[in-house]
Design an enzyme around this catalytic site. Structure first.
Site, PDB file in Angstrom:
ATOM      1  N   GLU A  96       0.811  -1.214   0.000  1.00  0.00           N
ATOM      2  CA  GLU A  96       0.000   0.000   0.000  1.00  0.00           C
ATOM      3  C   GLU A  96       0.851   1.274   0.000  1.00  0.00           C
ATOM      4  OE1 GLU A  96      -4.100  -1.528   2.057  1.00  0.00           O
ATOM      5  OE2 GLU A  96      -2.432  -1.107   3.408  1.00  0.00           O
ATOM      6  N   GLU A 100      -4.404 -10.133   0.544  1.00  0.00           N
ATOM      7  CA  GLU A 100      -5.305  -9.935   1.678  1.00  0.00           C
ATOM      8  C   GLU A 100      -6.722 -10.209   1.186  1.00  0.00           C
ATOM      9  OE1 GLU A 100      -4.855  -6.139   3.629  1.00  0.00           O
ATOM     10  OE2 GLU A 100      -2.668  -6.174   3.405  1.00  0.00           O
TER      11      GLU A 100
END
Length: 1003
Positions: free
Chosen positions: A439, A510
């Site tokens: 991220e 994820e």
């Protein structure tokens, strides 16, 4: 104020005098001590863990110059155990934030009031080290450090979760020496360490000295190749030395026999090559390890070698030529009392728990873990996605997600993090992918990281989720080998894998957010993952809740989360999102994951003849290591059982099995077959008899209908104001025509209810309801009360009476949420039948639940039911439970979550009895399966409490009998709850049968 260079805000300085990164190892004196892995037994290793003098300073500007001098008086300082995090020792503030930086986003600048931790340690150097080079190794320091020895400045380093090594030989003297370290809470590297976690500081991993000969091995890279048929292996030991040095290597098998050896004089760099015929291959199911001893001078280095080949062919991820599904979890370094300081036994506990629950993969989110953790993964058998210590999520809220990765001034810092990870961990067979962080946008700096990684190691694919087209920008993505995704829906990944233009395997780094009561979509994901070879699996977010163990003012222990320490900004309980709680007690979500990803699948073929099929989903081993047991239950009681040893299906193969049970053609009872697969022998991670998985089937026995027993029991009816009193031989029920519900239900004078039953749609929001609950609150679902338009006797006879109630449920301001008509029937036995027809207002968000809530008196503690158990289950979270007859206490129904929420429901219930210890209570059935719950907490209690310690246990028992309850999903971070799991019907009918009973009279 201390007089030092301000390296912590200088992008041109990542370190001063730090030794170049290398592979992790400890030098030993001989092979025997090396293979025992006890670092303290090495004469070349000296730990500096232990008690240090410590001073916390609120700002670096307040640090007094000269604290690092050899003669400085630090006797008045505090004591601090190293390794540790200073926040969990009472200094500074515990602070949890997910995305946001804890200071203004102004890279590379950090606050002027930058806290510092000052560490001082006196130590002795052994006389046996007199002619050795001495190196100081810090395995992990957050966020940057300055090092002095005997008052002289040695060096500087940043990059919190990879080692910093310094040559301190020139600074040492005979006898006692002093080391001083200044650790700053923040530096420009903090912008690259914005992971979703508690923000800990300090020397949090091991610190030690190494003594090396002047000419010694600095680095070893054990590159391996396997032939196409996997029958020949080559290992090339690329060795770097500090000078000319004879080097010998020995490769030993698991029986400690030398398989191959070689030697060479290496001056600075060289290679020793070994050839191995018929190698035993390493994989997570059979983690066979060779031991490679690299000997030079008086030192022995030991490396674990696992031969395996990792490839991507035609968009499919392969290990040793087999398409492998990665069944993983994301794991932070997390300890409820020590923070990010993780003891060895804690790592082992995590891995054993994972193996026990069929997990084969760990993503080191979002930084390299302790190097010893990787040794354990090699030994226990785990595939590891090793992730660089890189996350700049906070720039997202600053307005430009790619701010740092597209800025060339940050490129050295980005690449440094990939380089130090790869160099440290390159020899571990468990690592199957390198990940370029998390991220942080995607642009030239990530491309540079991946390019460097590929230039150093082509044997593993490179992963980075930031190339997701939804937010990657326009940068080229060819350097990334795997299509990474987070929280994409099952439909999305199905579409990707079905697209012929999709050329890369997809990895869900994820998915299925496990926060609180969840996740509820695991089966949906894995049905799709198994459908497509291009889908390589994924890692559930995440392994553990990150609560910090603390105490209330009265001393009650609880797990704290963001905001509990006054920390700002914080993300509340978003750190409480794991499959296990902080002290590693499994949540029911972990049990669900175990079942869904189980490596054995069972299907019915012809249950009348006892024929099933068993599919081996292991990739490398047959089923000879498990025993199949079976049992048949009649109405929850075992009637037959057995064991079958001939189930030995090869990997990815299916075997037909016939179970020799006997069934009647016709019966008033229900029969269920449960098949279980258990370990045949003890393993490193579980004892013989450990259950790998199970499957259950209802057997095809024609159910003979029981004759309806006619009763001549009569009722007496009288009305007093708006109370309708219905009496029979052994009961007296009172129905309030004004409120449209019962005020009294009795048998033999024992009152069964403490409050009037009521219809309800509210459940305490789960963590995965965190988005949808806003709409629920807006429409006042939590305040819905019943309005009675009319309640009257609609039918009456000597044997029974029917009462019709027209009602609505609604909150304030807005029009009612639903309208319903309830028909209550009471017959001469005291039985109560309910039939309710409901019409839900158009345009509403789906309902949390619909059902009847009863409050039963104190002392109502026993629960017996036939349904799914033994633990909680929901429409989308029910694969880990099995149909049976269960007897438990109300407290056993409760599933504790750190943030209180809906819990403990039993989906698929066929009947339930809730009673006191003497069996006095009520039996509940329906015309179909229903969701059932009994608890000492109301939905309102659970809704209002922010922590489990705030709950006040009621003496009454709250019983819920639900037509349906919406699923739990994973929408705290994942996709919306799938439509088929929502209670979004506009019209429905629900029937209940309520019978006051004394259980002893029923048996």
């Amino acid at each position: 104020m201390i007089n030092i260079e301000k390296y912590w805000e200088n992008l041109d300085v990542l370190h001063i005098n730090r030794i170049a990164p290398r592979a992790y190892y400890i030098p030993y004196a001989d092979e025997t001590s090396a293979c025992n892995h006890k670092r303290g037994k090495s004469p070349y290793y000296q730990t500096l863990n232990g008690l240090w003098k410590f001073q916390y300073v609120r700002s670096v500007k307040e640090v007094q110059d000269g604290f690092y001098d050899a003669a400085a008086d630090v006797n008045g300082w505090d004591d601090m155990i190293v390794p540790s995090c200073w926040q969990v020792n009472g200094y500074d503030q515990n602070h949890y934030t997910n995305v946001n930086y804890p200071f203004p986003c102004d890279p590379p600048f950090v606050p002027n009031e930058n806290p510092a931790g000052l560490y001082v340690r006196d130590f002795q150097i052994s006389e046996q080290w007199a002619d050795k080079e001495k190196y100081m190794v810090f395995e992990g320091v957050n966020s940057c450090m300055y090092l002095w020895v005997n008052g002289a400045f040695v060096g500087y380093s940043q990059g919190s979760r990879v080692p910093a090594e310094f040559d301190i030989s020139p600074y040492l003297k005979a006898g006692k020496n002093r080391m001083a370290v200044m650790v700053l809470k923040w530096c420009d590297g903090t912008y690259l360490e914005d992971q979703d976690l508690w923000r800990f500081s300090g020397i949090f991993r091991d610190v030690y000295l190494l003594a090396r000969s002047k000419n010694h091995i600095r680095d070893v890279f054990n590159r391996q190749e396997l032939s196409e048929d996997m029958r020949q292996a080559t290992i090339r030991c690329e060795i770097t030395t500090t000078g000319a040095l004879p080097v010998r290597v020995e490769l030993k098998d698991a029986a400690d026999q030398i398989i191959q050896e070689g030697n060479s004089l290496i001056d600075r760099s060289g290679t020793i090559e070994l050839q191995i015929d018929e190698p035993k291959l390493w994989n997570a199911e059979q983690p066979y390890l060779y031991q490679l001893y690299v000997c030079a001078g008086d030192e022995v280095l030991l490396f674990q070698v696992g031969f395996r080949k990792i490839e991507i062919k035609d968009g499919v991820f392969l290990i040793n030529g087999m398409p492998v599904k990665l069944k993983g979890v994301n794991r932070h370094d997390s300890h409820p009392e020590l923070g990010q300081t993780i003891p060895m036994n804690h790592m082992i506990k995590d891995l054993i728990l994972m193996k026990n629950h069929n997990i084969n993969t760990v993503r080191t989110s979002h930084y390299p873990n302790d190097p010893r953790f990787l040794n354990l993964c090699n030994e226990y058998g785990f595939y590891v996605i090793d992730e660089a210590d890189l996350e700049c999520h906070g720039v997202f809220h600053a307005g430009d997600y790619h701010m740092l990765t597209k800025n060339p001034a940050w490129q050295r810092a980005f690449v440094d993090r990939a380089e130090r990870m790869v160099e440290r961990d390159k020899n571990h067979p468990s690592i199957v992918m390198w990940s370029m962080g998390n991220e942080s946008g995607y642009d030239v700096n990530h491309i540079a990281m991946a390019a460097w990684t590929k230039s150093r190691d082509l044997s593993r694919p490179v992963h980075y989720e930031g190339i997701d087209p939804r937010h990657k920008g326009s940068a080229d993505t060819e350097v990334i080998d795997v299509e990474g995704r987070m929280y994409s829906s099952p439909a999305y990944i199905d579409a990707y894998a079905s697209d012929e233009n999709s050329t890369k395997p997809m990895f869900l780094c994820e998915y299925s957010h496990a926060m609180g009561n969840g996740p509820g979509d695991l089966k949906d994901y894995w049905d799709v993952i198994y459908k497509h070879p291009k889908l390589m699996g994924g890692c559930v977010w995440e392994w553990s809740d990150h609560g910090i163990k603390t105490r209330t003012q009265d001393g009650t222990p609880f797990f704290a989360y963001g905001g509990d320490f006054g920390d700002q900004p914080n993300d509340g309980n978003f750190c409480i999102d794991g499959l296990v709680d902080p002290d590693r007690k499994p949540h029911t979500g972990l049990l669900e994951l175990k079942k869904v990803i189980a490596p054995i699948r069972v299907k019915a073929a012809d249950l009348r003849k006892g024929i099933i099929t068993v599919t081996n989903l292991y990739d490398f081993q047959d089923l000879a290591h498990v025993v199949m047991t079976w049992k048949v239950e009649k109405d929850g009681r075992t009637t037959e059982m057995g064991e079958m040893n001939e189930v030995k299906a090869a990997p990815h193969q299916t075997q037909t099995v016939t179970i020799p049970y006997k069934l009647p053609e016709l019966s008033a009872s229900r029969y269920f077959l449960t098949v279980s697969f258990k370990l045949r022998r003890d393993t490193q991670w579980a004892a013989a008899g450990h259950e790998i998985t199970f499957e259950q089937f209802e057997l095809p026995v024609v159910v003979k209908k029981q004759p309806v027993i006619e009763t001549n029991a009569k009722i007496e009816l009288q009305q007093q104001d708006h109370s309708l009193i219905v009496e029979g031989f052994d009961f007296c029920h009172v129905f309030d025509l004004h409120d449209g519900t019962f005020t009294r239900i009795t048998k033999h004078g024992v009152n069964m209810i403490e409050a009037p039953p009521k219809f309800t749609i509210w459940r305490a929001p789960t963590d995965n309801d965190r988005k949808i609950k806003r709409l629920w609150f807006e429409d006042n679902y939590d305040r819905a009360v019943m309005h009675v338009y009319k309640a009257e006797i609609s039918k009456q006879s000597q044997a029974d009476v029917e009462i019709m109630v027209d009602f609505s449920l609604g909150g304030y301001i807005k029009i009612p949420l639903l309208h319903g008509t309830a028909i209550w029937r009471i017959d001469g036995t005291g039985a109560i039948d309910l039939r309710v027809n409901v019409n839900v207002r158009e345009g509403l968000t789906f309902l949390p639940r619909f059902g009847l809530q009863l409050t039963m008196p104190g002392g109502t503690e026993e629960v017996e039911y036939f349904g799914l158990g033994p633990h909680e289950s929901y429409i989308d979270k029910r694969h880990s439970v099995r149909k049976g007859k269960y007897l438990m206490r109300v407290d056993d129904m409760f599933e504790n979550y750190i943030m209180p929420q809906e819990n403990g429901a039993r989906y698929g219930t066929e009947w339930a009895i809730v009673s006191n210890e003497q069996g006095m209570g009520m039996r509940f059935t329906s015309n179909g399966e229903f969701s059932f719950n009994a608890s000492h907490y109301s939905p309102e209690d659970l809704t209002l409490a922010a922590h489990d310690v705030e709950l006040v246990k009621r003496k009454e028992t709250i019983v819920h009998l639900d037509y349906k309850m919406s699923g739990v999903g994973s929408n705290s971070c994942g996709p919306e709850l799938l439509e088929r799991y929502r209670l979004d019907e506009r019209e429905f009918q629900f029937e209940l049968h309520i019978m006051p009973i004394f259980k002893e009279d029923e048996s």
